[in-house]
Design a protein around this motif. Sequence first.
Motif, PDB file in Angstrom:
ATOM      1  N   LEU A  52       0.609  -1.206   0.214  1.00 57.54           N
ATOM      2  CA  LEU A  52      -0.103  -0.055  -0.193  1.00 57.54           C
ATOM      3  C   LEU A  52       0.687   1.249  -0.029  1.00 57.54           C
ATOM      4  O   LEU A  52       0.493   2.438  -0.086  1.00 57.54           O
ATOM      5  N   ASP A  53       2.365   1.240  -0.522  1.00 58.31           N
ATOM      6  CA  ASP A  53       3.258   2.405  -0.832  1.00 58.31           C
ATOM      7  C   ASP A  53       3.219   2.855   0.780  1.00 58.31           C
ATOM      8  O   ASP A  53       3.326   4.386   1.069  1.00 58.31           O
ATOM      9  N   PHE A 113     -19.978  -2.097   3.112  1.00 55.41           N
ATOM     10  CA  PHE A 113     -19.428  -1.936   1.743  1.00 55.41           C
ATOM     11  C   PHE A 113     -19.772  -2.130   0.246  1.00 55.41           C
ATOM     12  O   PHE A 113     -19.283  -1.434  -0.563  1.00 55.41           O
ATOM     13  N   ARG A 114     -21.160  -3.588  -0.021  1.00 58.10           N
ATOM     14  CA  ARG A 114     -21.182  -3.314  -1.343  1.00 58.10           C
ATOM     15  C   ARG A 114     -22.218  -2.740  -1.434  1.00 58.10           C
ATOM     16  O   ARG A 114     -22.213  -1.809  -2.831  1.00 58.10           O
ATOM     17  N   SER A 115     -22.916  -1.918  -0.411  1.00 58.11           N
ATOM     18  CA  SER A 115     -23.670  -0.932  -0.861  1.00 58.11           C
ATOM     19  C   SER A 115     -23.328   0.735  -0.957  1.00 58.11           C
ATOM     20  O   SER A 115     -23.591   1.493  -0.864  1.00 58.11           O
ATOM     21  N   PHE A 118     -17.795   4.208  -2.399  1.00 56.67           N
ATOM     22  CA  PHE A 118     -16.374   5.184  -1.457  1.00 56.67           C
ATOM     23  C   PHE A 118     -15.893   6.453  -2.850  1.00 56.67           C
ATOM     24  O   PHE A 118     -15.744   6.060  -4.325  1.00 56.67           O
ATOM     25  N   LEU A 119     -15.367   7.626  -2.036  1.00 57.34           N
ATOM     26  CA  LEU A 119     -15.183   8.763  -3.202  1.00 57.34           C
ATOM     27  C   LEU A 119     -13.050   7.924  -3.750  1.00 57.34           C
ATOM     28  O   LEU A 119     -12.030   7.941  -2.869  1.00 57.34           O
ATOM     29  N   LEU A 120     -13.059   7.243  -4.630  1.00 58.86           N
ATOM     30  CA  LEU A 120     -11.519   6.848  -4.928  1.00 58.86           C
ATOM     31  C   LEU A 120     -10.803   7.462  -5.607  1.00 58.86           C
ATOM     32  O   LEU A 120     -11.798   8.842  -6.089  1.00 58.86           O
ATOM     33  N   SER A 121      -9.527   7.854  -5.435  1.00 52.87           N
ATOM     34  CA  SER A 121      -8.631   8.786  -5.903  1.00 52.87           C
ATOM     35  C   SER A 121      -7.467   8.780  -7.119  1.00 52.87           C
ATOM     36  O   SER A 121      -7.830   7.188  -7.282  1.00 52.87           O
ATOM     37  N   GLU A 123      -5.080   9.432  -8.926  1.00 55.82           N
ATOM     38  CA  GLU A 123      -4.041   9.802  -7.810  1.00 55.82           C
ATOM     39  C   GLU A 123      -3.400   8.353  -7.729  1.00 55.82           C
ATOM     40  O   GLU A 123      -4.076   8.123  -6.942  1.00 55.82           O
ATOM     41  N   LYS A 124      -2.006   8.945  -7.992  1.00 52.77           N
ATOM     42  CA  LYS A 124      -1.263   7.927  -7.989  1.00 52.77           C
ATOM     43  C   LYS A 124      -0.515   8.318  -6.529  1.00 52.77           C
ATOM     44  O   LYS A 124      -0.521   9.514  -6.319  1.00 52.77           O
ATOM     45  N   ALA A 125       0.276   7.526  -5.757  1.00 51.14           N
ATOM     46  CA  ALA A 125       1.302   8.030  -4.743  1.00 51.14           C
ATOM     47  C   ALA A 125       2.023   9.640  -5.272  1.00 51.14           C
ATOM     48  O   ALA A 125       2.043   8.738  -6.278  1.00 51.14           O
ATOM     49  N   PRO A 126       2.122   9.971  -4.016  1.00 53.15           N
ATOM     50  CA  PRO A 126       3.196  11.040  -4.713  1.00 53.15           C
ATOM     51  C   PRO A 126       4.810   9.993  -5.095  1.00 53.15           C
ATOM     52  O   PRO A 126       5.170   8.765  -3.888  1.00 53.15           O
TER      53      PRO A 126
ATOM     54  N   LEU B  12     -10.254  -1.298  -4.119  1.00 53.79           N
ATOM     55  CA  LEU B  12     -10.440  -1.333  -2.163  1.00 53.79           C
ATOM     56  C   LEU B  12     -11.486  -2.278  -1.686  1.00 53.79           C
ATOM     57  O   LEU B  12     -11.267  -2.469  -0.710  1.00 53.79           O
ATOM     58  N   TRP B  15      -9.432  -4.817  -0.086  1.00 49.53           N
ATOM     59  CA  TRP B  15      -8.575  -4.922   0.970  1.00 49.53           C
ATOM     60  C   TRP B  15      -9.602  -4.716   1.831  1.00 49.53           C
ATOM     61  O   TRP B  15      -9.440  -5.379   3.387  1.00 49.53           O
ATOM     62  N   TYR B  17     -12.474  -6.094   2.496  1.00 49.84           N
ATOM     63  CA  TYR B  17     -12.871  -7.420   2.695  1.00 49.84           C
ATOM     64  C   TYR B  17     -12.015  -7.886   3.564  1.00 49.84           C
ATOM     65  O   TYR B  17     -12.219  -8.181   4.664  1.00 49.84           O
ATOM     66  N   VAL B  55      -4.642   2.253   6.963  1.00 46.35           N
ATOM     67  CA  VAL B  55      -3.646   2.678   5.541  1.00 46.35           C
ATOM     68  C   VAL B  55      -4.956   1.921   4.156  1.00 46.35           C
ATOM     69  O   VAL B  55      -3.992   2.973   3.175  1.00 46.35           O
ATOM     70  N   ARG B  59      -4.376   5.412   0.762  1.00 42.45           N
ATOM     71  CA  ARG B  59      -3.849   4.745  -0.579  1.00 42.45           C
ATOM     72  C   ARG B  59      -5.008   4.796  -1.502  1.00 42.45           C
ATOM     73  O   ARG B  59      -4.946   5.332  -2.687  1.00 42.45           O
ATOM     74  N   PHE B  60      -6.377   4.271  -1.120  1.00 37.74           N
ATOM     75  CA  PHE B  60      -7.086   4.764  -2.156  1.00 37.74           C
ATOM     76  C   PHE B  60      -7.570   5.884  -2.314  1.00 37.74           C
ATOM     77  O   PHE B  60      -8.913   6.260  -3.882  1.00 37.74           O
ATOM     78  N   CYS B  61      -8.529   6.136  -1.335  1.00 35.45           N
ATOM     79  CA  CYS B  61      -9.112   7.670  -1.190  1.00 35.45           C
ATOM     80  C   CYS B  61      -8.693   9.287  -0.870  1.00 35.45           C
ATOM     81  O   CYS B  61      -8.721  10.070  -1.921  1.00 35.45           O
ATOM     82  N   PRO B  63      -4.425   9.573  -1.494  1.00 37.82           N
ATOM     83  CA  PRO B  63      -2.955   8.694  -2.097  1.00 37.82           C
ATOM     84  C   PRO B  63      -2.420  10.417  -1.786  1.00 37.82           C
ATOM     85  O   PRO B  63      -0.971  10.035  -1.246  1.00 37.82           O
ATOM     86  N   ALA B  64      -2.279  11.331  -2.156  1.00 40.65           N
ATOM     87  CA  ALA B  64      -1.783  12.250  -1.556  1.00 40.65           C
ATOM     88  C   ALA B  64      -1.010  12.920  -0.114  1.00 40.65           C
ATOM     89  O   ALA B  64      -0.120  13.270  -0.382  1.00 40.65           O
TER      90      ALA B  64
END
Lengths: 208, 110, 668
Positions: A52-53, A113-115, A118-121, A123-126, B12, B15, B17, B55, B59-61, B63-64
């Motif tokens: 997870l970086d 979780f299924r319902s 999630f606000l996914l981002s 961007e990649k990790a810096p 996500l 993870w 789960y 974590v 990482r997913f929401c 990452p910065a």
Amino acid sequence: MIASASYTVIFYLLAALAVLLSLAVVNAWKLLRAAIALMGVLSMSAGLYVMLDASFLAGVQVLVYVGGIVVLIVFAVMLTRSAELLQDNPAPLRKILGAIASLAFLAATVGVFRSSPFLLSAEKAPLRDNTTLIGEKLLDYGAGGYVLPFEIISLLLLIAIIGGIVVARKTEPQGQPFTTGGDEAGEAEFRPPFTQEEHEDELELVEK
Amino acid sequence: MTEFLAQHTPTLTHWLYLSTLLFSIGLYGLLTRRNAVGILMAVELMLNSAALNFVVFNRFCAPATVDGQIMAIFVIAAAAAEVVVGMAIFVALYRYRGTVDVNAMDTMKD
Amino acid sequence: MDQLNLGFALRNAWLIPAIPFCSFAIVGLFIAPMSKKLAGIVATASVFATAALAYAIAWEYFTLFPAGAAHPAIIPFSFEWLRYQPGLSVTAGIYVDPISVLLMVVVTTVSALVHLYSNGYMHGDEGFGRFFTYLNLFTFSMLGLVVAPNIVQMYVCWELVGVSSFLLIGFYYQKPSAVAASKKAFIVTRFADLGFLIGVLILGYQGYSSFPSLQGSIAPELVKYGVTNLQPIDFLYINHPLVLQSLLANGGTIMGVSLLTLAMVLVYSGAAGKSAMFPLHIWLPDAMEGPTPVSALIHAATMVVAGVYLVARLFPSFAASEQALLVVAYVGGFTSLLSAIIGITQDDIKRVLAFSTLSQLGYMMLALGVGTMAHPLGYTASMFHLFTHAFFKALLFLGAGAVIHAVHTNDIWEMGGLRKKMPITHITFLVATLAISGIPPLAGFFSKDEILAAALGNHFNVLFGVALFVAGVTAFYMFRIYFVTFWGPFRSHHPEHAHEAPFTMWFPLAILAVLSVIAGFFPMAEYVSIGEPLEHEGINWAIAGPAIGVAVFGIALAGFFYSGEAKRAATVAAAFGVLYRVVKQKFYVDELYIFVTKSVIFQFVARPIAWFDRHVVDGGVNLSGFVTRRSGANLRHLQTGQVQTYSVWYAGGALFILLVLWAAAMGR
């Protein structure tokens, strides 16, 4: 391509190991084995952190958790002779109840979780090393800085250390906190305050 | 095969789960273990899965940033404190009662 | 006439009950625990102050409405006490009319003298402070009753005097007989008050129904007398001719008795209980267990005349229903006769006086009963007799108290020869005995004469005969105890050490003796009357002559039997045999009561109820207790004391809530 594929493989591998080991933690008859399994679970977690970086966190995990906490637990197991004293084998009813409760929890959470969106981002990790970032954040006293919690957690650890010493220090038993009297230190046989018969007698007295 | 695997990198939800599963297992241990040290270990499992959750979301929401990781560090620190105190209590308890079997610790009902 | 020009005392008439009440509270709460002596002084002083105020009120009232003129009732002070709804509230206040002024004077005078006397009589008693506290409470309640402008205030104070009487009869609470007597008095009077309460409710309800239509024609004429807030339960309203007419016309009948008669008879039952009329007289002789000053104040002079006062207060209502008044008259006459006869045979000096009190109360009731609104001489006569009787009967009791104090016994056959040992007591007792016997020119003669005249004047010939006979019997039994107590030889070792009473005791005796001599000359008819003022009549010698005759005959008979060794009396008593025993046992009325209550009421009413209570009511309570205990005993096992078990339940509960929330979120 290969990197992604291996990422996937490693994730499932680590996840499966973590799950199996944690099952061992909660089911092992001998506590020492459970402690070793816990060590494994925590190490797997460290690996997952890397994925997870969060490599700094992985290091912390290994150093503190695996190297410190688990060792402490092992010490405790040794000190209390739990490993030999007790074949930790819970009652079946409790196992069933516990299983139901935890499975229900699992089901409920998975359902949530299924319902839930999630606000996914995207961007990649810096690219910047996030160890530096963590260090800066921890000592940052501006907005979004963590210097106060950091100090508080250090205070907490200090208190825990002192408290641990005070509690575990061998003292002459005066008011014995967990018994109603008579039990000497180290006495193996625990005598409950009331026997069941006494309870029945008391109940009958009340009924009269 | 490789392609399939590459296309199914864990998202996500996976993870989550995983951490939930770990947490549930910890919960099971918490509810079933008779030995206080065993219970403590189950609690460690749960704490660990919570830290993992932090974590993962980090990482997913976002990452910065590193806030989730810092939280995980705090969780580890709290767990360390907890273990220290818990172990001290168990040692003292063992000295008084000769056991750390939680089934024997039912003075609360009196 | 505009608003009345009230003097200082009338404007401050509220102090009449307020002073004794404050004194009661202060003495009872603060002074009595600290200093007994001070408690006595403060209590006595407060009652003397009240007495002074009462005299001032009497003076001002009769200056405002001079003798011979009409004497309307005025209400110099009142306030709203309980408001039920607009148009129905209970006021508390001061009601001043001739009879309330009369009673104020009598009550405060006797009370003050009894307070003074008690300072000597109760000297050294354990409960000295308590005694004065109770006496003050009684004085307050009695004055509250006397000045009550409406029937509710009267009822409340009525019960308060009952309570103080209960407390004072049971003053020596270590004595089982005193406790029994106090309970008896309380229960009997309470029982009678039940009738009173029902009567009050009927009157109040009827008054309330007719109030809207009649208020307009009654209220304005009363405003000038200080009645600003007329209510349907005020005496001024109930006694008003218009209201009585409306009640007679609209009340209807119940089982052939008009509602007014029913209400008045029920009210009379309360009066009969308090004034100890037959058959509710049984408590009064037993009430003599209380300290003697209490007997003098409460059970002779003041409280027991509250019944007479109540009938007098509602006299127009009683007069509107002739049957009710007849009941009053004949019950009074019968009680008078019965208790006079019993009085002959009793040996306890206080009991003789108690029966004498009963007899005289019967006289007063009789006098009220023979009056009508057209010929209200009986009303005046009754009040007159109440007035004089209060003085000479209090004097008799206080004298008896002085004797008892000196010889430490109540039995007249253990006294004897006290006239030389206790000269002042002897003289005053003689004065009172002559007064009650009706020998002119002492007080009793005039009032008795007026009663006899009233009975004959309204053609109640039987009652006249009874009253005349009772007058003779009264003279006989009073002189019997006089001779046995003060003459003859010492009948036991007790009188040998007797000594005269101290100043605080003989001084009230002297005052009362003077009052007993002069009270009869008071021109009562000019001050106390109802309806049209009476023209003052002189002594009708055709009536007074025989009355004096029977009295002298009674005295002579008593002298014949009881002076000296009194051997003849025993012979005669033996000759009468069974009859004598029956009388001595008070006609077995008490035994009859006990038979009725124990064998009939307890057996057939109380026992089934007790069974029901014990098995059904208690059973239900026990069942619920049992169920609770059982379920508790079973649920106890859920409480394992193990945190893990609790956490399983906790997890289950949390999950349940989570699912509910989730389902709700899904459903939305």
